[in-house]
Design a protein around this motif. Structure first.
Motif, short mmCIF file in Angstrom:
data_model
loop_
_atom_site.label_atom_id
_atom_site.label_comp_id
_atom_site.label_asym_id
_atom_site.label_seq_id
_atom_site.Cartn_x
_atom_site.Cartn_y
_atom_site.Cartn_z
N PRO A 64 40.93 22.47 -55.46
CA PRO A 64 41.63 23.39 -56.38
C PRO A 64 42.79 24.13 -55.74
N PHE A 65 43.28 23.63 -54.60
CA PHE A 65 44.35 24.31 -53.87
C PHE A 65 45.69 23.64 -54.17
N GLU A 66 46.78 24.33 -53.85
CA GLU A 66 48.13 23.79 -53.96
C GLU A 66 48.71 23.61 -52.56
N TYR A 67 49.40 22.50 -52.38
CA TYR A 67 50.01 22.19 -51.09
C TYR A 67 51.30 22.99 -50.92
N VAL A 68 51.46 23.63 -49.74
CA VAL A 68 52.65 24.40 -49.43
C VAL A 68 53.43 23.75 -48.28
N GLY A 69 52.72 23.33 -47.26
CA GLY A 69 53.36 22.70 -46.11
C GLY A 69 52.34 22.33 -45.07
N LYS A 70 52.81 21.75 -43.96
CA LYS A 70 51.88 21.38 -42.90
C LYS A 70 52.62 21.31 -41.57
N THR A 71 51.84 21.44 -40.49
CA THR A 71 52.32 21.23 -39.13
C THR A 71 51.31 20.36 -38.41
N ASP A 84 43.64 13.70 -33.08
CA ASP A 84 44.73 14.00 -34.02
C ASP A 84 44.36 15.27 -34.77
N GLN A 85 45.35 16.15 -34.92
CA GLN A 85 45.06 17.44 -35.55
C GLN A 85 46.27 17.87 -36.38
N THR A 86 45.99 18.30 -37.63
CA THR A 86 47.04 18.75 -38.55
C THR A 86 46.56 20.03 -39.23
N THR A 87 47.49 20.97 -39.36
CA THR A 87 47.19 22.23 -40.04
C THR A 87 47.98 22.27 -41.35
N TYR A 88 47.27 22.43 -42.46
CA TYR A 88 47.87 22.46 -43.79
C TYR A 88 47.97 23.91 -44.26
N ARG A 89 49.08 24.23 -44.91
CA ARG A 89 49.26 25.55 -45.51
C ARG A 89 49.06 25.39 -47.01
N LEU A 90 48.05 26.11 -47.54
CA LEU A 90 47.65 25.95 -48.93
C LEU A 90 47.58 27.32 -49.59
N ARG A 91 47.43 27.29 -50.93
CA ARG A 91 47.15 28.50 -51.69
C ARG A 91 46.39 28.11 -52.95
N THR A 92 45.70 29.08 -53.51
CA THR A 92 44.89 28.80 -54.69
C THR A 92 45.13 29.85 -55.76
N PHE A 93 45.00 29.40 -57.01
CA PHE A 93 45.06 30.30 -58.16
C PHE A 93 43.80 30.15 -59.02
N SER A 94 42.82 29.48 -58.44
CA SER A 94 41.54 29.33 -59.13
C SER A 94 40.72 30.62 -58.97
N LEU A 95 39.88 30.93 -59.97
CA LEU A 95 39.09 32.16 -59.95
C LEU A 95 37.66 31.93 -59.49
N ASP A 96 37.33 30.73 -59.01
CA ASP A 96 35.99 30.48 -58.51
C ASP A 96 35.72 31.33 -57.27
N SER A 97 34.51 31.85 -57.19
CA SER A 97 34.16 32.73 -56.07
C SER A 97 34.19 31.98 -54.74
N VAL A 98 33.69 30.76 -54.74
CA VAL A 98 33.69 29.93 -53.53
C VAL A 98 34.42 28.63 -53.87
N GLN A 99 35.37 28.28 -53.04
CA GLN A 99 36.16 27.08 -53.29
C GLN A 99 36.09 26.17 -52.07
N ARG A 100 35.95 24.86 -52.34
CA ARG A 100 35.72 23.89 -51.28
C ARG A 100 36.84 22.86 -51.25
N LEU A 101 37.00 22.26 -50.05
CA LEU A 101 38.02 21.23 -49.86
C LEU A 101 37.49 20.20 -48.88
N GLN A 102 37.73 18.92 -49.21
CA GLN A 102 37.31 17.81 -48.36
C GLN A 102 38.41 16.75 -48.41
N LEU A 103 39.12 16.58 -47.30
CA LEU A 103 40.23 15.64 -47.26
C LEU A 103 39.82 14.37 -46.54
N PRO A 104 40.32 13.21 -46.99
CA PRO A 104 39.98 11.94 -46.33
C PRO A 104 40.99 11.59 -45.24
N VAL A 105 40.54 10.82 -44.26
CA VAL A 105 41.37 10.26 -43.20
C VAL A 105 41.34 8.75 -43.35
#
Length: 300
Positions: A64-71, A84-105
């Motif tokens: 439920p996040f929006e992509y902003v950028g990455k390094t 290999d390591q990447t840091t993503y910059r995200l933001r959310t506008f969802s009102l869920d109390s707990v929000q989860r994210l799982q990205l594939p490689v």
């Protein structure tokens, strides 16, 4: 024979098992966030140095996040293992109390691909307003304090103003431009004429006092140069006969230049100064007539 064949068949299975032995690790770098706040999500994967690994880019789904950028960091290999390591910059506008994210490689193997999901990462939403009871209207907080606003340059109005000014100036130039140029030309002609009369009188006076041919030659040269500038002609480089022909055999010019040539080139001085004075007067009078003619043409 059968043992070698079995070992060959088990090699791809062993390689795949070894690749899957390391699970991509995903985690948020902060435990909680607020609506619209930028958060950092770190995705890392340890693998064999020979694997071709691809991390998600901006086209992937981050719900439920929006992509902003990455390094990202270059691959680091130590003791036979690569990271290999990447840091993503995200933001959310969802009102869920707990929000989860799982990205594939994604792992590339020739024409085949292997997708490995990362570990699930969770972040807690920090609310600024307590949730209202069922059916109750939320309590609004009043804030009427003015915030400073940086002044912005109003380009459209300035461009419109500049265009209007240019249009007005163009109209003024078309209406009064000819008159202004005419007045300026008259001013230059008048100024040059006054300067000529003063210099001419000075040379005549010096000749009268010294009877030096040099001063007479200077007076004649000044007269020629003045008429050249006044009428935009080339009489300064013409001979006496050509100058007389240029002015249509004018009697004053013919007589004045004949007397001046007799004094300068023949070194013939009369007993009195009547002839030289007459020559100077005729040349000055002719210059004044030509000035009046040019001034009248400019005024019409």
């Amino acid at each position: 024979m059968w043992g070698v064949l079995a070992a060959a068949l088990l090699l791809p299975v062993g390689a795949q098992a070894q690749a899957e032995a390391e699970v991509p690790q995903g985690r948020f770098r902060q435990p909680a966030t607020r609506i619209g706040e930028i958060i950092e999500y770190e995705l890392s994967y340890r693998h064999e140095p020979g694997l071709n690994v691809i991390f998600p880019d901006s086209t992937a789904s981050y719900a439920p996040f929006e992509y902003v950028g990455k390094t990202y960091q270059p691959t680091r290999t130590r003791q036979g293992r690569s990271l290999d390591q990447t840091t993503y910059r995200l933001r959310t506008f969802s009102l869920d109390s707990v929000q989860r994210l799982q990205l594939p490689v994604t792992i590339l193997r020739g024409r085949d691909t292997l997708t490995l999901p990362s570990t699930s990462a969770a972040i807690r939403l920090r609310r600024l307003v307590a949730p209202a009871a069922a059916g109750a209207a939320p309590t609004l907080r009043q804030n009427t304090a003015l915030l400073p606003v940086a002044p912005a340059f109003n380009y459209p109005y300035w461009l419109a103003g500049a265009g209007l000014v240019l249009l007005v100036l163009g109209g003024v130039a078309l209406t009064f431009g000819r008159r202004w140029r005419q007045r300026y030309q008259l001013y230059k002609v008048r100024k040059n004429h006054v300067y000529f009369l003063a210099q001419y009188a000075r040379h005549v006076e010096r000749f009268t006092l010294s009877r030096s041919l040099t001063n007479m030659e200077r007076a004649i040269t000044l007269w020629k140069n003045y008429l050249t500038t006044l009428e935009n002609n080339t009489i300064s480089s013409l001979t006496t006969r050509e100058i007389v022909a240029h002015y249509h055999n004018d009697a004053d010019v013919r007589l004045a230049l004949r007397l001046a040539d007799r004094v300068i080139y023949g070194n013939v001085f009369s007993e009195d100064e009547t002839e030289t004075d007459l020559a100077f007067d005729l040349l000055r009078s002719f210059a004044e007539r030509r000035y009046e003619l040019v001034r009248t043409q400019l005024e019409t």
